[in-house]
Design a protein around this motif. Structure first.
Motif, PDB file in Angstrom:
ATOM      1  N   ILE A 190      68.920  17.806   1.474  1.00  0.00           N
ATOM      2  CA  ILE A 190      67.656  18.537   1.486  1.00  0.00           C
ATOM      3  C   ILE A 190      66.491  17.561   1.374  1.00  0.00           C
ATOM      4  O   ILE A 190      66.456  16.714   0.478  1.00  0.00           O
ATOM      5  N   GLU A 191      65.569  17.686   2.303  1.00  0.00           N
ATOM      6  CA  GLU A 191      64.396  16.811   2.342  1.00  0.00           C
ATOM      7  C   GLU A 191      63.424  17.211   1.231  1.00  0.00           C
ATOM      8  O   GLU A 191      63.032  18.370   1.122  1.00  0.00           O
ATOM      9  N   THR A 192      63.034  16.243   0.412  1.00  0.00           N
ATOM     10  CA  THR A 192      62.136  16.541  -0.708  1.00  0.00           C
ATOM     11  C   THR A 192      60.742  15.948  -0.523  1.00  0.00           C
ATOM     12  O   THR A 192      59.851  16.209  -1.345  1.00  0.00           O
ATOM     13  N   SER A 193      60.556  15.172   0.528  1.00  0.00           N
ATOM     14  CA  SER A 193      59.228  14.586   0.745  1.00  0.00           C
ATOM     15  C   SER A 193      58.252  15.662   1.208  1.00  0.00           C
ATOM     16  O   SER A 193      58.641  16.673   1.784  1.00  0.00           O
ATOM     17  N   GLY A 194      56.988  15.441   0.940  1.00  0.00           N
ATOM     18  CA  GLY A 194      55.961  16.390   1.352  1.00  0.00           C
ATOM     19  C   GLY A 194      55.628  17.423   0.305  1.00  0.00           C
ATOM     20  O   GLY A 194      54.720  18.243   0.494  1.00  0.00           O
ATOM     21  N   PHE A 195      56.344  17.404  -0.811  1.00  0.00           N
ATOM     22  CA  PHE A 195      56.079  18.368  -1.871  1.00  0.00           C
ATOM     23  C   PHE A 195      55.235  17.768  -3.000  1.00  0.00           C
ATOM     24  O   PHE A 195      54.722  18.498  -3.843  1.00  0.00           O
ATOM     25  N   ASP A 196      55.135  16.442  -3.030  1.00  0.00           N
ATOM     26  CA  ASP A 196      54.306  15.790  -4.040  1.00  0.00           C
ATOM     27  C   ASP A 196      52.900  15.603  -3.490  1.00  0.00           C
ATOM     28  O   ASP A 196      52.678  14.839  -2.542  1.00  0.00           O
ATOM     29  N   LEU A 197      51.952  16.275  -4.095  1.00  0.00           N
ATOM     30  CA  LEU A 197      50.564  16.226  -3.654  1.00  0.00           C
ATOM     31  C   LEU A 197      49.916  14.924  -4.096  1.00  0.00           C
ATOM     32  O   LEU A 197      50.158  14.436  -5.212  1.00  0.00           O
ATOM     33  N   ASP A 198      49.108  14.331  -3.226  1.00  0.00           N
ATOM     34  CA  ASP A 198      48.337  13.139  -3.590  1.00  0.00           C
ATOM     35  C   ASP A 198      47.151  13.589  -4.434  1.00  0.00           C
ATOM     36  O   ASP A 198      46.101  13.979  -3.911  1.00  0.00           O
ATOM     37  N   LEU A 199      47.318  13.551  -5.740  1.00  0.00           N
ATOM     38  CA  LEU A 199      46.303  14.091  -6.642  1.00  0.00           C
ATOM     39  C   LEU A 199      45.064  13.209  -6.749  1.00  0.00           C
ATOM     40  O   LEU A 199      44.047  13.643  -7.297  1.00  0.00           O
ATOM     41  N   SER A 200      45.151  11.994  -6.221  1.00  0.00           N
ATOM     42  CA  SER A 200      43.970  11.112  -6.276  1.00  0.00           C
ATOM     43  C   SER A 200      42.823  11.664  -5.432  1.00  0.00           C
ATOM     44  O   SER A 200      41.668  11.275  -5.611  1.00  0.00           O
ATOM     45  N   LYS A 201      43.145  12.575  -4.519  1.00  0.00           N
ATOM     46  CA  LYS A 201      42.126  13.131  -3.628  1.00  0.00           C
ATOM     47  C   LYS A 201      41.758  14.575  -3.990  1.00  0.00           C
ATOM     48  O   LYS A 201      41.007  15.230  -3.267  1.00  0.00           O
ATOM     49  N   VAL A 202      42.293  15.067  -5.108  1.00  0.00           N
ATOM     50  CA  VAL A 202      42.096  16.466  -5.476  1.00  0.00           C
ATOM     51  C   VAL A 202      40.995  16.613  -6.518  1.00  0.00           C
ATOM     52  O   VAL A 202      40.983  15.902  -7.527  1.00  0.00           O
ATOM     53  N   GLY A 203      40.070  17.532  -6.271  1.00  0.00           N
ATOM     54  CA  GLY A 203      39.067  17.909  -7.268  1.00  0.00           C
ATOM     55  C   GLY A 203      38.127  16.802  -7.671  1.00  0.00           C
ATOM     56  O   GLY A 203      37.773  16.684  -8.850  1.00  0.00           O
ATOM     57  N   LEU A 204      37.689  16.006  -6.716  1.00  0.00           N
ATOM     58  CA  LEU A 204      36.817  14.864  -7.044  1.00  0.00           C
ATOM     59  C   LEU A 204      35.378  15.302  -7.298  1.00  0.00           C
ATOM     60  O   LEU A 204      34.643  14.641  -8.039  1.00  0.00           O
ATOM     61  N   LYS A 205      34.973  16.402  -6.686  1.00  0.00           N
ATOM     62  CA  LYS A 205      33.611  16.893  -6.885  1.00  0.00           C
ATOM     63  C   LYS A 205      33.586  17.804  -8.114  1.00  0.00           C
ATOM     64  O   LYS A 205      34.329  18.782  -8.188  1.00  0.00           O
ATOM     65  N   VAL A 206      32.729  17.467  -9.083  1.00  0.00           N
ATOM     66  CA  VAL A 206      32.666  18.226 -10.331  1.00  0.00           C
ATOM     67  C   VAL A 206      31.271  18.827 -10.494  1.00  0.00           C
ATOM     68  O   VAL A 206      30.334  18.137 -10.900  1.00  0.00           O
TER      69      VAL A 206
END
Length: 696
Positions: free
Chosen positions: A283-299
């Motif tokens: 079972i392919e598990t790649s693609g499920f880990d989100l790159d959180l460095s790009k998430v919610g940068l604008k506050v």
């Protein structure tokens, strides 16, 4: 229907939708039997509801994951084809109601533009694969089970093995030993484990709720992840072949295991492995880990004027993720109902400021994931405007209830009405339960347990009660159920039945008694066990007296007219009433499907289609003789006894030898071609036999 067909890129999906449109037309022309049509539309997520002439549409959302774009699409569809209300189910689906049957193909086509399906959301199929809503962010999880739940969903969607089983089949994936996906009540439940650094699952089989709940059996303490798909397929094949088909109430997996025994069932499963296309399925598990460095940068800057409610919200509705600096936000959705205007704003919010997904929960709520700590004040402010900051996510106050008599054919009493009243009682009189996660309350409108009432600490089941030749709505009160963790759980005892209008008093009696008499740090289940079922029966007995009912007792919660018990025909994967001509027609269709699969190099699929055609054909001749055919295995056995051994129907060897080639051969091209040839020959001979019988 031509206007939308060309917009669907996937030819398999397009064929599905065209087939639904065609069968609707044939049904309305009287050319398709009503019961066969019901089976087809249920497998396409189209479910008849209590109100005549309209349908409930169930949208299948594997493990409850919904992106911002998908939520927008679902909202658009609800506005266009329904009433703008969205209902979250206890299996992480979304339902919309009051849809015209004629418009369902177009509705489905619109959903597929955002990769959302109706396929096999209802019917005798593999239902939505559920999972813990915290999978992937759970601080206690050995690994993220989302990829495995997704792979199982994909592998068995449209899989010929599980299209027309005797009954529905449910699977779940818990994120940790807390077992928040409730493995013990599922046909197959999976709990993640690590063994010497290797990923695997503890596997449970044969659980279920309904009128006769059964705790699933542990069949593996550990099985490596590559083995779960072959295991599931083997289990489904045996369930399809040996499962009950005539008596709907005895057709679930739990009854099959009871009939033949767990050991015998597992032996059949093991013997089936040779016929599988995959002995191991990575079972392919790649693609499920989100790159959180790009998430919610604008506050955005936010000023919270009243800090106290915000701090309470942080305590009750905000959950730390395993990803440092990120949090999940629980949105308590009363009765699982919310509307499209709020859905769109929520979709925009998570798309721009979080991880662009929500997970629908098994308690009919919403979990927003991947929110930066510094964005929590902003989310509170935005969610507050939507009415989505109500305290009590996953608490006692978070009552689970099925739709009951609002829309369901099987509803006996109002589950939503009593849920609203019980929540009011808790808020006004028992504020200490707003953040209590040790006591759960669940309500179902009938014995089928869609609200999971019989696994709750405090459960209510809709019933009716007679008094002075009149019928009043009632509630069966159940106590002592709960999740214990790592695949263990307990079912509640049926304690007593009371008129529905006394349900709030019953809750008061229970909670007051617990508060007054519990020992220090004694949780509710320990207290219940110490006192015992009889103690609570005596406690609640005064509420069961029907000699002193008032006019109000004959009006159900949420209604203003006198109660009438009106139970329709349920469509929870109802067993089909077979006609000989229809069965033979379907055999021909199955052989055509086998031919298509063969041309595409899908040998295992072709073989299973041919097998189904063989069994359907035999069933048609047995039905013509007026014989019961309650499982595929019995069909195969009876055909030999009635037709072959008597010389009534000539065949080389035995019919069982013909049919059971499927489990004795590997799924090669050669065998697929040979088996299809046998299936076609058998169908042609049976068709001629039937015509001769009719004419003579």
């Amino acid at each position: 229907m031509q206007s939308f067909r060309t917009e669907i890129e996937n030819p398999i999906v397009e064929k599905d939708i065209i087939e639904l449109e065609k069968k609707i037309r044939l049904f309305k022309e009287g050319k398709v039997d009503e019961e066969r049509f019901r089976s087809l539309r249920l497998a396409r997520g189209v479910y008849g509801q209590r109100q005549e002439g309209v349908q409930m549409i169930r949208i299948k959302l594997p493990y409850g994951k919904v992106t911002g774009d998908q939520l927008h699409r679902i909202a658009d569809v609800s506005d266009e084809y329904s009433t703008g209300r969205l209902h979250i189910t206890t299996r992480q689906d979304i339902q919309i109601h009051y849809v015209s049957l004629d418009r369902t193909p177009e509705l489905w086509a619109d959903l597929e533009k955002s990769d959302v399906t109706l396929r096999e959301a209802c019917g005798n199929t593999v239902r939505n694969v559920t999972a813990s809503e915290a999978a992937g962010i759970d601080t206690d999880e050995p690994f993220d089970v989302s990829p495995y739940a997704h792979a199982v969903f994909q592998f068995f969607l449209r899989n010929p093995v599980c299209q027309e089983m005797g009954r529905k089949f449910k699977m779940s994936f818990s994120s940790s030993d807390k077992d928040t996906a409730l493995s013990y009540i599922h046909d197959l439940g999976f709990i993640p484990k690590l063994k010497d650094g290797v990923r695997g699952f503890k596997v449970l089989l044969g659980g279920g709720l309904g009128s006769q709940p059964r705790h699933a059996d542990v069949i593996y303490d550990f099985i490596e992840v590559e083995q779960i798909v072959p295991l599931i397929e083997s289990v489904l094949r045996i369930f399809d072949r040996h499962g009950e088909r005539a008596r709907r109430m005895k057709a679930r997996m739990k009854f099959l295991i009871k009939d033949i025994g767990l050991e015998s069932f597992l032996q059949l499963v093991d013997e089936e492995r040779k016929a599988l296309a995959y002995q191991s399925y990575p079972i392919e598990t790649s693609g499920f880990d989100l790159d959180l460095s790009k998430v919610g940068l604008k506050v955005p800057n936010v000023n919270i004027a009243d800090v106290a409610p915000y701090e309470e919200w942080l305590k009750t509705n905000v959950i730390p993720q395993k990803q440092e600096g990120f949090y999940a936000i629980g949105v308590k959705v009363k009765l699982g109902d919310f509307y499209t205007d709020k859905a769109r704003k929520l979709a925009d919010l998570v798309k721009e400021y979080a991880g662009d997904e929500i997970r629908l929960t098994l308690r009919q709520d919403i979990l927003i994931r991947h929110v930066r700590k510094e964005l929590l004040p902003f989310f509170y402010s935005e969610l507050q405007e939507l009415g989505f900051t109500e305290l009590g996510y996953n608490s006692t106050l978070d009552i689970t209830a099925c739709p009951g008599t609002d829309t369901c054919n099987l509803g006996i009493a109002s589950s939503t009405g009593i849920a609203v009243e019980l929540e009011r009682v808790l808020k006004d009189e028992y504020p200490e339960y707003v953040n209590n996660q040790d006591v759960t309350i669940k309500i179902s409108g009938c014995m089928n347990a869609c609200g999971q009432h019989n696994m709750a600490h405090i459960g209510f089941q809709g019933m009716s009660i007679k008094a002075n030749k009149l019928v009043a709505p009632a509630l069966q009160i159940l106590l002592g159920g709960g999740v214990l963790g790592d695949g263990k759980g307990r079912f509640a005892d049926k304690v007593i039945k009371v008129p529905s209008k006394r349900g709030p008093d019953a809750l008061r009696f229970i909670l007051d008694n617990y508060k007054s008499n519990a020992e220090e740090n004694e949780d509710f289940l320990k207290y219940y066990d110490r006192q015992g079922e009889k103690y609570f029966y005596e406690l609640l007995k005064p509420l069961s007296d029907t000699t002193n009912l008032t006019e109000d007792d004959f009006i159900d919660w949420g209604h203003d007219e006198e109660y009438v018990k009106a139970v329709g025909v349920g469509e929870c994967a109802g067993v089909v009433i077979d006609l000989v001509a229809t069965l033979l027609f379907e055999s021909e269709e199955k052989n055509n499907s086998a031919e298509e699969s063969l041309a595409q190099g899908r040998w295992a699929d072709s073989i299973y289609h041919a097998y189904t055609a063989i069994v359907n054909t035999a069933k048609a001749l047995l039905v013509a003789e007026g014989l019961n055919t309650n499982s595929q295995a019995s069909i195969i056995k009876q055909f030999d006894e009635v037709f072959v051994e008597t010389g009534k129907f000539a065949i080389d060897g035995s019919f069982s030898g013909l049919a059971y080639q499927i489990k004795k051969n590997e799924p090669t091209q050669h065998f697929a071609e040979s088996y299809l040839k046998d299936s076609k020959a058998f169908y042609h001979k049976a068709d001629q036999f039937r015509k001769h019988e009719v004419e003579s």
